[in-house]
Design a protein around this motif. Structure first.
Motif, PDB file in Angstrom:
ATOM      1  N   VAL A   8      34.318  55.595  40.909  1.00 36.53           N
ATOM      2  CA  VAL A   8      35.004  55.773  39.619  1.00 36.53           C
ATOM      3  C   VAL A   8      36.509  55.708  39.826  1.00 36.53           C
ATOM      4  CG1 VAL A   8      35.460  57.425  37.756  1.00 36.53           C
ATOM      5  CG2 VAL A   8      33.114  57.053  38.557  1.00 36.53           C
ATOM      6  N   HIS A   9      36.989  56.346  40.859  1.00 37.67           N
ATOM      7  CA  HIS A   9      38.421  56.339  41.172  1.00 37.67           C
ATOM      8  C   HIS A   9      38.921  54.907  41.386  1.00 37.67           C
ATOM      9  CE1 HIS A   9      41.853  56.847  44.042  1.00 37.67           C
ATOM     10  NE2 HIS A   9      42.215  57.665  43.077  1.00 37.67           N
ATOM     11  N   GLU A  10      38.153  54.142  42.139  1.00 31.80           N
ATOM     12  CA  GLU A  10      38.514  52.747  42.397  1.00 31.80           C
ATOM     13  C   GLU A  10      38.514  51.927  41.103  1.00 31.80           C
ATOM     14  OE1 GLU A  10      36.303  49.209  44.708  1.00 31.80           O
ATOM     15  OE2 GLU A  10      36.623  51.019  45.904  1.00 31.80           O
ATOM     16  N   LEU A  11      37.483  52.088  40.282  1.00 27.54           N
ATOM     17  CA  LEU A  11      37.423  51.371  39.007  1.00 27.54           C
ATOM     18  C   LEU A  11      38.566  51.780  38.078  1.00 27.54           C
ATOM     19  CD1 LEU A  11      33.627  51.300  38.074  1.00 27.54           C
ATOM     20  CD2 LEU A  11      35.108  49.326  38.473  1.00 27.54           C
ATOM     21  N   ALA A  12      38.933  53.046  38.095  1.00 29.31           N
ATOM     22  CA  ALA A  12      40.012  53.518  37.231  1.00 29.31           C
ATOM     23  C   ALA A  12      41.321  52.814  37.576  1.00 29.31           C
ATOM     24  CB  ALA A  12      40.171  55.025  37.357  1.00 29.31           C
ATOM     25  N   HIS A  13      41.602  52.655  38.863  1.00 24.33           N
ATOM     26  CA  HIS A  13      42.812  51.933  39.259  1.00 24.33           C
ATOM     27  C   HIS A  13      42.739  50.468  38.850  1.00 24.33           C
ATOM     28  CE1 HIS A  13      45.262  54.843  41.360  1.00 24.33           C
ATOM     29  NE2 HIS A  13      44.150  55.383  41.835  1.00 24.33           N
TER      30      HIS A  13
END
Length: 190
Positions: free
Chosen positions: A90-95
């Protein structure tokens, strides 16, 4: 304007944080006030009454509630066994999607083949941008934080609410569905 130091979660061990949120869920807090008290340290707000109140403002903010309603409608859809997303994904997708307003605007793009991570990312970005754009003082402590901190807090708030909502769905499900689910889960355990 609030200080971004007001919200300073420990983000180095997401697996431990996931475990901590599940432990809070298993204790079955009687209401959102008690859950907020337990979640406030995870959100990096500290301990005590003021931290509890700050955490509680997140759950009552209209942007958060609207984003959660969208999440329930588009992802949970009455399921009580929907998977919980992986925080790092999720963190990666958010960026990746933070600069693309289509991922968090109110109109929903085609999400038939989305994973849990896509739904979590959409929720977190919608809620965060809604809170940042709001003139309400509710959850003001989240307005000035960096993307990583906001995603961490919103991910774990959503995880807790997903678990609570799925518990409610399971409780309301017809008995034959719950029995079938029980036996299906036993088959996979063997």
């Amino acid at each position: 304007m609030t200080s971004s130091r007001m919200c300073d979660p420990y983000m180095d061990e997401p697996a431990q944080t996931r475990h901590d949120v599940k432990q809070i869920f298993r204790k079955k807090p009687a209401n959102i006030e008690m859950a907020s008290r337990a979640l406030a340290p995870i959100f990096g707000l500290g301990d005590g009454f003021l931290a509890q109140q700050r955490a509680q403002t997140l759950f009552t903010h209209p942007a958060f509630r609207e984003s959660f309603s969208d999440f329930k409608h588009n992802y949970l859809r009455g399921q009580w066994d929907a998977p919980i997303a992986d925080y790092m994904d999720v963190h990666e997708l958010a960026h990746k999607f933070e600069k693309n307003p289509e991922t968090y605007e109110s109109k929903l793009p085609d999400c038939a083949d989305w994973t849990a991570e896509h739904h979590y990312t959409r929720f977190a970005l919608r809620a965060w941008h809604g809170i940042k754009e709001s003139k309400l003082a509710l959850a003001g402590w989240l307005k000035d934080v960096e993307l990583c901190t906001a995603m961490f807090v919103l991910f774990h708030a959503l995880m807790y609410l997903q678990l609570e909502t799925m518990r409610d769905y399971k409780r309301e499900a017809p008995m034959k569905h719950r029995i079938k689910n029980f036996f299906d889960s036993r088959k996979t355990d063997c």
